[in-house]
Motif scaffolding. Structure first.
Motif, mmCIF file in Angstrom:
data_model
loop_
_atom_site.group_PDB
_atom_site.id
_atom_site.type_symbol
_atom_site.label_atom_id
_atom_site.label_comp_id
_atom_site.label_asym_id
_atom_site.label_seq_id
_atom_site.Cartn_x
_atom_site.Cartn_y
_atom_site.Cartn_z
ATOM 1 N N LYS A 95 0.855 -1.190 0.000
ATOM 2 C CA LYS A 95 0.000 0.000 0.000
ATOM 3 C C LYS A 95 0.890 1.238 0.000
ATOM 4 N N ASN A 96 0.585 2.184 -0.897
ATOM 5 C CA ASN A 96 1.268 3.476 -0.909
ATOM 6 C C ASN A 96 0.589 4.394 0.091
ATOM 7 N N VAL A 97 1.381 5.224 0.745
ATOM 8 C CA VAL A 97 0.832 6.185 1.689
ATOM 9 C C VAL A 97 1.569 7.511 1.526
ATOM 10 N N THR A 98 0.814 8.593 1.572
ATOM 11 C CA THR A 98 1.374 9.940 1.579
ATOM 12 C C THR A 98 0.894 10.621 2.844
ATOM 13 N N PHE A 99 1.818 11.251 3.566
ATOM 14 C CA PHE A 99 1.440 11.973 4.783
ATOM 15 C C PHE A 99 2.289 13.235 4.883
ATOM 16 N N SER A 100 1.771 14.192 5.629
ATOM 17 C CA SER A 100 2.398 15.509 5.713
ATOM 18 C C SER A 100 3.130 15.699 7.027
ATOM 19 N N LEU A 101 4.139 16.531 6.992
ATOM 20 C CA LEU A 101 4.790 16.985 8.202
ATOM 21 C C LEU A 101 3.772 17.857 8.932
ATOM 22 N N PRO A 102 3.368 17.483 10.164
ATOM 23 C CA PRO A 102 2.331 18.254 10.842
ATOM 24 C C PRO A 102 2.867 19.579 11.388
ATOM 25 N N PRO A 103 1.994 20.559 11.591
ATOM 26 C CA PRO A 103 2.443 21.859 12.100
ATOM 27 C C PRO A 103 3.012 21.781 13.522
ATOM 28 N N ASN A 104 2.719 20.696 14.239
ATOM 29 C CA ASN A 104 3.245 20.556 15.601
ATOM 30 C C ASN A 104 4.559 19.768 15.646
ATOM 31 N N ALA A 105 5.200 19.546 14.495
ATOM 32 C CA ALA A 105 6.509 18.879 14.465
ATOM 33 C C ALA A 105 7.497 19.725 15.259
ATOM 34 N N LYS A 106 8.432 19.061 15.929
ATOM 35 C CA LYS A 106 9.353 19.745 16.835
ATOM 36 C C LYS A 106 10.811 19.492 16.455
ATOM 37 N N VAL A 107 11.646 20.469 16.739
ATOM 38 C CA VAL A 107 13.089 20.308 16.593
ATOM 39 C C VAL A 107 13.575 19.532 17.819
ATOM 40 N N LEU A 108 14.269 18.415 17.593
ATOM 41 C CA LEU A 108 14.787 17.616 18.703
ATOM 42 C C LEU A 108 16.078 18.215 19.250
ATOM 43 N N ASN A 109 16.345 17.916 20.534
ATOM 44 C CA ASN A 109 17.577 18.430 21.131
ATOM 45 C C ASN A 109 18.807 17.676 20.631
ATOM 46 N N THR A 110 18.616 16.661 19.788
ATOM 47 C CA THR A 110 19.755 16.023 19.121
ATOM 48 C C THR A 110 20.232 16.861 17.935
ATOM 49 N N SER A 111 19.466 17.901 17.582
ATOM 50 C CA SER A 111 19.928 18.872 16.587
ATOM 51 C C SER A 111 21.152 19.570 17.158
ATOM 52 N N SER A 112 22.003 20.078 16.268
ATOM 53 C CA SER A 112 23.259 20.633 16.757
ATOM 54 C C SER A 112 23.777 21.715 15.835
ATOM 55 N N CYS A 113 24.479 22.680 16.419
ATOM 56 C CA CYS A 113 25.180 23.686 15.624
ATOM 57 C C CYS A 113 26.519 23.169 15.155
ATOM 58 N N GLY A 114 26.887 21.972 15.589
ATOM 59 C CA GLY A 114 28.141 21.359 15.184
ATOM 60 C C GLY A 114 29.308 21.875 16.008
ATOM 61 N N LYS A 115 30.389 21.148 15.933
ATOM 62 C CA LYS A 115 31.620 21.540 16.613
ATOM 63 C C LYS A 115 32.732 21.547 15.579
ATOM 64 N N GLU A 116 33.591 22.541 15.652
ATOM 65 C CA GLU A 116 34.668 22.717 14.681
ATOM 66 C C GLU A 116 35.438 21.422 14.466
ATOM 67 N N ASN A 117 35.422 20.903 13.269
ATOM 68 C CA ASN A 117 36.142 19.694 12.854
ATOM 69 C C ASN A 117 35.731 18.428 13.596
ATOM 70 N N ALA A 118 34.703 18.482 14.445
ATOM 71 C CA ALA A 118 34.291 17.286 15.184
ATOM 72 C C ALA A 118 32.919 16.788 14.753
ATOM 73 N N SER A 119 32.001 17.705 14.440
ATOM 74 C CA SER A 119 30.675 17.292 13.980
ATOM 75 C C SER A 119 30.073 18.396 13.124
ATOM 76 N N ASN A 120 29.191 17.999 12.225
ATOM 77 C CA ASN A 120 28.514 18.948 11.349
ATOM 78 C C ASN A 120 27.193 19.371 11.967
ATOM 79 N N PRO A 121 26.738 20.591 11.675
ATOM 80 C CA PRO A 121 25.430 21.026 12.161
ATOM 81 C C PRO A 121 24.328 20.130 11.598
ATOM 82 N N SER A 122 23.272 19.956 12.388
ATOM 83 C CA SER A 122 22.157 19.156 11.904
ATOM 84 C C SER A 122 20.842 19.677 12.464
#
Length: 181
Positions: free
Chosen positions: A38-65
């Motif tokens: 079965k194919n399904v299409t669904f939308s990103l809901p307006p109550n979607a949240k940015v998780l705290n696993t998001s990051s600005c990155g660290k110089e040469n150690a990790s990329n922003p996400s």
């Protein structure tokens, strides 16, 4: 079909924004039921949240996400990289949980699946890019369609740049990179 547009912001430890995005998105995938695929299409809901696993990155150690969560265990992740003059969405990944019966009714599996795609989304540092047309990112088993998208990483003043270009005829995210050159 697409949901309401939402603004997503990633901040560093000083509460300074480093990534901002404003878009709506639809997801197209398929799954197996007792009666077959079965194919399904669904939308990103307006109550979607940015998780705290998001990051600005660290110089040469990790990329922003930017990691956005919604529904019963679904996440959209945009990982950024930069050089001296440009930044890019280096990798986009999507994780979805088949046990979410609101989106995947009658699924015979309750596993969590993931898909990813290398992208060529690219923009000049200190500039925002906006695409008012729909843009599709094709992964192996998922297609993500962005609508009315504005994305900027490596922010210098805690908000979208006033400089940038609007591309009304965008048909693919790769158009952003091509037109920015």
């Amino acid at each position: 079909m697409h949901g309401a547009s939402a603004v997503f912001v990633v901040q560093d430890g000083n509460k300074t924004a480093c990534i901002m995005a404003n878009f709506s998105a639809d997801f197209l995938t398929n799954y197996i039921t007792k009666t077959g695929p079965k194919n399904v299409t669904f939308s990103l809901p307006p109550n979607a949240k940015v998780l705290n696993t998001s990051s600005c990155g660290k110089e040469n150690a990790s990329n922003p996400s930017l990691v956005i969560a919604f529904g019963g265990g679904h996440t959209l992740n945009l990982t950024f990289a930069r050089n001296a003059t440009r930044y890019s969405v280096q990798l986009m990944s999507f994780v979805y949980d088949l046990s979410d019966t609101q989106i995947f009714p009658s699924a015979i599996s309750n596993e969590t699946k993931s898909d990813e795609s290398i992208t060529d989304i690219m923009a000049d540092i200190n500039k925002k890019y906006r695409c008012v047309s729909s843009n599709q990112i094709h992964m192996k088993n998922v297609t993500v369609t962005f609508h009315n998208a504005t994305i900027q990483a490596y922010l210098s003043n805690d908000s979208f740049s006033k400089e940038g270009l609007t591309f009304p005829p965008c048909s693919l995210f790769s158009d952003w990179a091509w037109r920015a050159r």
